[in-house]
Design an enzyme around this catalytic site. Structure first.
Site, short mmCIF file in Angstrom:
data_model
loop_
_atom_site.label_atom_id
_atom_site.label_comp_id
_atom_site.label_asym_id
_atom_site.label_seq_id
_atom_site.Cartn_x
_atom_site.Cartn_y
_atom_site.Cartn_z
N GLU A 185 1.26 -1.18 -0.27
CA GLU A 185 0.12 -0.29 -0.19
C GLU A 185 1.05 1.61 0.10
O GLU A 185 0.82 2.50 0.75
CB GLU A 185 -1.10 0.32 1.03
N GLU A 265 -6.20 -8.05 -0.36
CA GLU A 265 -6.64 -7.98 0.79
C GLU A 265 -7.56 -7.33 1.02
O GLU A 265 -8.72 -6.13 1.29
CB GLU A 265 -5.66 -6.62 1.67
#
Length: 637
Positions: A185, A265
Site C-alpha cells: 500500500e 486484501e
C-alpha cells in the site's frame, strides 16, 4: 476452465500435460494478459487465498491453523515476513523457534498450499512500525520508505539475508511460492517515491530471478494507485465487503487494463483500537462480496486468519488518524478463524461460497481446540517497579542534562524510566507539563515514589504536583506501539521534549532503559525474594502468583477484574497488554503450549496504574472482547 490447487497439486507438475512431460522444468506461474488470468503450468488459474501471520501463531499451532485454512477450500495462503521480528539489531538475525520462516513455508508446502509472499520491507499488518526495525530511527533524520541512502542500505542488507532463503521455494524452482508482493500500500504513504519502488524492483529481480511474479497492492483510490504502482510490478488492489465489486475492479483496470483481477486484501474483519468498540463484520456480507468477486473470475486473498499476539515482546502497532490510535493485543478482529484457531460461522459461510466454484477437500474440518477455565488465581505484590531498577536495568542509568528518546538509548520496546529531582520547593500546586506530542506514548508520574497520575499522547500533557527541593521525580514512559499506518512512520518513543514545572525546564536526568522482558524470561521475579515495598496498590508494581492445571495444558483466556492497565507473562512468555478500563479487549488468550501440565505455572503481572485490593485473575474458557468498563471496577469479594 479454472484450476484449483488440491493436496500436493501445488507441488509437482501434472503428468497429463504433454508440454510438461517434455520438460519437467516447465513449472511456471505467469500473467496472461490476453485472457485476463493467471497461468499455472500453462493452464488458466485463479487462487482463493487467506492471510496468516506465523509470527502471531505459536509454532505448535502452525499445522492446526494451516490445515483449517486448507480444509476451508483455500488453495493458497498469503504470508507476511516482519523484518523487525528477524533482524532485531543491525546485522543480528533470528530465525529460530517461532521465527523459523523456512520451517513455516515448508509446512505450507507439505499441506499442499500455494504461497503468496509479502516480505516487505514494509508490511503494515498492524505490526509495530509496519515491520520496519526501530533501530532504523537511531539515525534520527532517516526518511523511511524512500530512496534515502541509509534506509536503502539497510533494506538491501536485509533482502540479501532473506530472499536467498525464498528463492529455492519459488514455484519455478519446485517450491510453492507463486508470487511475491513488493512493499505494501505504498500509495497511501506521503513519499510517493517511484525511485524507491524501482530500487526494490531491481533488488527483488537480482535476488529472486526474472521469472517470479512480482506485484503491488493499493487501495482503489486513483492517487494511491498512481503513487503505489510501477511498470514491471503487477498492480493489484484491496477492498472490503460492502464495496461495489465492479467499481473497485474498475480502479484496477485503470492501471492494469489487461491481466487477472486481484483483490489482495479482502477484509473479512477490521482491527480494534484501545478505547473503541470491538469491530465486527457480518458473515453474510463477507460471503456475498466473495461470491461477487469469484463470479467475475477474480483471484482473492482474504484477511482470513488473524491469530494471536504470542511473541516474546509486545508487537502490536498503531494507526495515526487525527490522533495516535494504538491497536489492541488481540488480533482476533472478528476473523473467520478465531484467535484460538476456532472455525466460526463466517468461516463456514466462506467455505460454502468457495464450494460453488471449486471442489472442497474431502474430510471434516478439524475441531476447535479444547479450552479450560482454570478459575480464580490469587496474586501477591512482589515489588514496586521503582524498587527493582537494579534488576531491570543492570547496566545502570544513562546521565543526560535533558531527556533522551528510546532510540537515543537504543531501547526498542517496552519501558524507559526518567528520574530527576525537584530543583526548588513547590508548596502550591505547580503544573508539570510536556510540549505537545512529546509524551510517546504514556508517562506514569511518581513524586517521592507516590503515583501522581498519567500523561498520555494526544490526550493529557500536564499534571499538578507539590513537593520540596530534592524530592524525587520519576516518569515511566511506555511504548504503546510504533505507528504502522496512517502517517510518516518515524514514530520516536519516550520523552521527545523537555518536561517543565510551571514553565521552567527540568534537567539533570538519570535514564533507565528497562529490560523487563529479559528479566522475566530468565525467571525473575519468581526466583527472587519479594521486596518489602509499601503495601499500596497504586502506581507501577509487579504481582506474582502460580496455578496448577488438572494435568492438562489447554488453551484458556485470562480476565483482569478490577485491574487497570498492564502486562501479563506466564512462564516467561509475554502475552501482551490488558487495559481493562479502556477496552474493548477484556481477556488475553493463553495458548496451552505455554502452560505446564505437570508443575506450577508462574504468573507475573506488571500493573501500571492501580491493582484491586484483592489481586485476583480469572481464567475462563471463552474470550470477552466487546466491553469497556470504568476504572473503579473491583473483583468480587
Amino acid at each position: 476452465a479454472w484450476e484449483g490447487a488440491g493436496p500436493g497439486e501445488g507441488l509437482q507438475p501434472s503428468s497429463s500435460s504433454p508440454l510438461l512431460q517434455a520438460s519437467p522444468s516447465a513449472r511456471s506461474f505467469q500473467l496472461d494478459y490476453e485472457h485476463n488470468c493467471f497461468r499455472k503450468d500453462g493452464a488458466p488459474f485463479r487462487y482463493i487465498s487467506g492471510s496468516i501471520h506465523y509470527a502471531r501463531v505459536p509454532r505448535p499451532a502452525w499445522r492446526d491453523r494451516l490445515l483449517k485454512m486448507y480444509m476451508s477450500g483455500l488453495s493458497a495462503v498469503q504470508v507476511y515476513v516482519p523484518w523487525n521480528y528477524h533482524e532485531t539489531l543491525p546485522g543480528v538475525y533470528d530465525f529460530s523457534g517461532n521465527r523459523d520462516v523456512e520451517a513455516f513455508l515448508d509446512l505450507t508446502a507439505e499441506l499442499g498450499l500455494l504461497v503468496i509472499l509479502r516480505p516487505g520491507p514494509y508490511i503494515c499488518a498492524e505490526w509495530e512500525m509496519g515491520g520496519l526495525p526501530s533501530w532504523l530511527l537511531w539515525k534520527p533524520d532517516i526518511i523511511l520508505r524512500s530512496s534515502d541512502r541509509a534506509y536503502l542500505a539497510a533494506v538491501d542488507s536485509w533482502l540479501h539475508i532473506l530472499l536467498p532463503k525464498i528463492k529455492p521455494r519459488l514455484y519455478q524452482h519446485g517450491g510453492n511460492i507463486i508470487s511475491v508482493q513488493v512493499e505494501n500500500e505504498y500509495g497511501s504513504y506521503y513519499a510517493c517515491d517511484h525511485g524507491y519502488l524501482r530500487h526494490l524492483l531491481g533488488s527483488f529481480r537480482a535476488l529472486l530471478g526474472s521469472e517470479v511474479l512480482l506485484f503491488t497492492t493499493d487501495s482503489t483510490q486513483a492517487e494511491e494507485l498512481r503513487c503505489g504502482t510501477l511498470q514491471g510490478l503487477y498492480a493489484t488492489i484491496d477492498f472490503g465487503p460492502g464495496s461495489n465489486v465492479t467499481e473497485a475492479f474498475g480502479a484496477q483496470r485503470r492501471v492494469e487494463p489487461k491481466g487477472p483481477l486481484v483483490n489482495s486484501e479482502y477484509y473479512t474483519g477490521w482491527l480494534d483500537y484501545w478505547g473503541e468498540a470491538h469491530a465486527s463484520t457480518s458473515a453474510a456480507l463477507v460471503a456475498q462480496g466473495l461470491e461477487d468477486m469469484l463470479q467475475l473470475g477474480a483471484s482473492v486473498n482474504m484477511q482470513v486468519s488473524p491469530f494471536l499476539q504470542l511473541t516474546s515482546l509486545p508487537w502490536p502497532g498503531a494507526d495515526y488518524k487525527d490522533q495516535y490510535k494504538p491497536v489492541t493485543t488481540s488480533y482476533d478482529y472478528d476473523a473467520p478463524l478465531s484467535e484460538a484457531g476456532d472455525p466460526t460461522e463466517k468461516l463456514f459461510a466462506i467455505r460454502t461460497v468457495i464450494s460453488k466454484f471449486q471442489p472442497l477437500p474431502v474430510g471434516p474440518m478439524p475441531p476447535a481446540t479444547p479450552k479450560y477455565a482454570y478459575g480464580w488465581v490469587a496474586l501477591r505484590k512482589h515489588a514496586d517497579l521503582l524498587d527493582v531498577l537494579d534488576v531491570l536495568c543492570p547496566s545502570g542509568p544513562i546521565q543526560s542534562q535533558f531527556p533522551l528518546t528510546f532510540e537515543a538509548t537504543k531501547q526498542a520496546h517496552g519501558f524507559v524510566m526518567y528520574h530527576t529531582q525537584l530543583p526548588w520547593d513547590v508548596p502550591d500546586p505547580a503544573t508539570l507539563s510536556a510540549p505537545p506530542h512529546s509524551i510517546c506514548d504514556r508517562g506514569y508520574v511518581m513524586l517521592q515514589k507516590e503515583y501522581q497520575g498519567t500523561l498520555e499522547r494526544d490526550r493529557r500533557a500536564a499534571l499538578l504536583v507539590t513537593g520540596r527541593t530534592g524530592d524525587t521525580l520519576d516518569v515511566l514512559l511506555e511504548n504503546m506501539g510504533r505507528i504502522s499506518f496512517g502517517a510518516n512512520t518515524s514514530d520516536f518513543k519516550g520523552l521527545l521534549g523537555n518536561l517543565s514545572l510551571n514553565s521552567s525546564l527540568l534537567s539533570n536526568w538519570l535514564i533507565y532503559p528497562l529490560a523487563i522482558d529479559t528479566a522475566v524470561q530468565q525467571g525473575w521475579p519468581h526466583i527472587a525474594q519479594p521486596k518489602s515495598s509499601s503495601g499500596g496498590r497504586v502506581g507501577p508494581a509487579f504481582y506474582t502468583g502460580t496455578f496448577e492445571t488438572p494435568g492438562i495444558a489447554w488453551d484458556t483466556f485470562v480476565k483482569f477484574p478490577g485491574w487497570s492497565k498492564g502486562l501479563l507473562w506466564i512462564n516467561g512468555f509475554n502475552l501482551g497488554r490488558y487495559w481493562t478500563c479502556r477496552g474493548p479487549q477484556q481477556t488475553l488468550f493463553v495458548p496451552g503450549s505455554v502452560l505446564h501440565a505437570d508443575r506450577p505455572n508462574n504468573i507475573t503481572v506488571l500493573e501500571l496504574e492501580g491493582a484491586p485490593l484483592n489481586p485476583l485473575l480469572l481464567f475462563l474458557d471463552q474470550p470477552f472482547f466487546n466491553r469497556t468498563l470504568s476504572c473503579n471496577t473491583m473483583a468480587p469479594e
